[in-house]
Design an enzyme around this catalytic site. Structure first.
Site, PDB file in Angstrom:
ATOM      1  N   HIS A  52     -34.282  59.937 -59.815  1.00 58.66           N
ATOM      2  CA  HIS A  52     -33.416  60.248 -60.945  1.00 58.66           C
ATOM      3  C   HIS A  52     -34.090  61.317 -61.798  1.00 58.66           C
ATOM      4  O   HIS A  52     -35.319  61.491 -61.760  1.00 58.66           O
ATOM      5  CB  HIS A  52     -33.163  59.007 -61.794  1.00 58.66           C
ATOM      6  CG  HIS A  52     -32.229  58.031 -61.168  1.00 58.66           C
ATOM      7  ND1 HIS A  52     -31.630  57.024 -61.889  1.00 58.66           N
ATOM      8  CD2 HIS A  52     -31.787  57.892 -59.894  1.00 58.66           C
ATOM      9  CE1 HIS A  52     -30.862  56.310 -61.094  1.00 58.66           C
ATOM     10  NE2 HIS A  52     -30.941  56.818 -59.872  1.00 58.66           N
ATOM     11  N   GLU A  54     -34.842  61.484 -64.950  1.00 52.67           N
ATOM     12  CA  GLU A  54     -35.891  61.002 -65.849  1.00 52.67           C
ATOM     13  C   GLU A  54     -37.198  60.788 -65.104  1.00 52.67           C
ATOM     14  O   GLU A  54     -38.272  61.176 -65.583  1.00 52.67           O
ATOM     15  CB  GLU A  54     -35.486  59.672 -66.510  1.00 52.67           C
ATOM     16  CG  GLU A  54     -34.242  59.756 -67.349  1.00 52.67           C
ATOM     17  CD  GLU A  54     -32.970  59.361 -66.620  1.00 52.67           C
ATOM     18  OE1 GLU A  54     -32.109  58.729 -67.233  1.00 52.67           O
ATOM     19  OE2 GLU A  54     -32.837  59.699 -65.421  1.00 52.67           O
ATOM     20  N   CYS A  82     -30.619  54.491 -67.081  1.00 50.91           N
ATOM     21  CA  CYS A  82     -30.329  53.241 -66.392  1.00 50.91           C
ATOM     22  C   CYS A  82     -31.538  52.307 -66.533  1.00 50.91           C
ATOM     23  O   CYS A  82     -32.568  52.680 -67.096  1.00 50.91           O
ATOM     24  CB  CYS A  82     -30.031  53.503 -64.915  1.00 50.91           C
ATOM     25  SG  CYS A  82     -31.483  54.030 -63.957  1.00 50.91           S
ATOM     26  N   CYS A  85     -34.842  53.724 -64.826  1.00 51.76           N
ATOM     27  CA  CYS A  85     -35.461  54.803 -65.592  1.00 51.76           C
ATOM     28  C   CYS A  85     -36.044  54.286 -66.900  1.00 51.76           C
ATOM     29  O   CYS A  85     -37.106  54.734 -67.336  1.00 51.76           O
ATOM     30  CB  CYS A  85     -34.453  55.918 -65.837  1.00 51.76           C
ATOM     31  SG  CYS A  85     -34.009  56.770 -64.310  1.00 51.76           S
TER      32      CYS A  85
END
Length: 154
Positions: A52, A54, A82, A85
């Site tokens: 992801h 992040e 999420c 993360c």
């Protein structure tokens, strides 16, 4: 003012993700007004469910600073983080998270739940949501609309 500027850099990262067919989410890590890590969504291309935006930005910042802890750093991300993360953000000891669009399906900075406010966890970042939120949300909406159209035409 700086929040909007750094969110602009995160949006640029999101555009890179979108150009590769990834969900357009981008992130930057900032320390003392300087970007020290950049990342964009790459789980499809990297065959990695943890890639992801992040996590990519946190990894880049940790390498640049030579430390897995990032105290004093701020994370700017185009979409509310999420749970995965958020765990990485907490472990990195990020001081502040600034996000653009809310994520009503998987966001854990207040949309679905608020992990950042969970008193039983040992680290708490300050949270600011909605910075350039409409622009961030529109980028995601346009991406998914185009994806749906492509599926319908196929």
């Amino acid at each position: 003012m700086n929040d909007e500027r750094f969110m602009g850099e995160a949006l640029e990262q999101a555009r890179q993700a979108g150009s590769l067919g990834e969900v357009p989410v981008g992130a930057v890590v900032v320390l003392n007004g300087v970007v020290v890590g950049r990342g964009f969504n790459q789980p499809i291309g990297r065959h990695d469910p943890t890639a992801h935006a992040e996590v990519q930005a946190l990894r880049a910042a940790a390498q640049a600073l030579g430390n897995y802890r990032l105290p004093g750093c701020e994370l700017f991300v185009t979409l509310e983080p999420c749970a995965m993360c958020t765990g990485a953000i907490m472990h990195a000891r990020i001081a502040r998270v600034v996000f653009g669009a809310r994520d009503p399906k998987t966001g854990v900075a207040g949309s679905v739940i608020d992990l950042f406010a969970e008193a039983r966890l040992n680290h708490h970042a300050r949270i600011e949501g909605g910075v350039r939120g409409e622009e961030c949300g529109q980028m995601l909406s346009s991406f998914f609309a185009a994806r749906r159209n492509k599926t319908l035409l196929a």
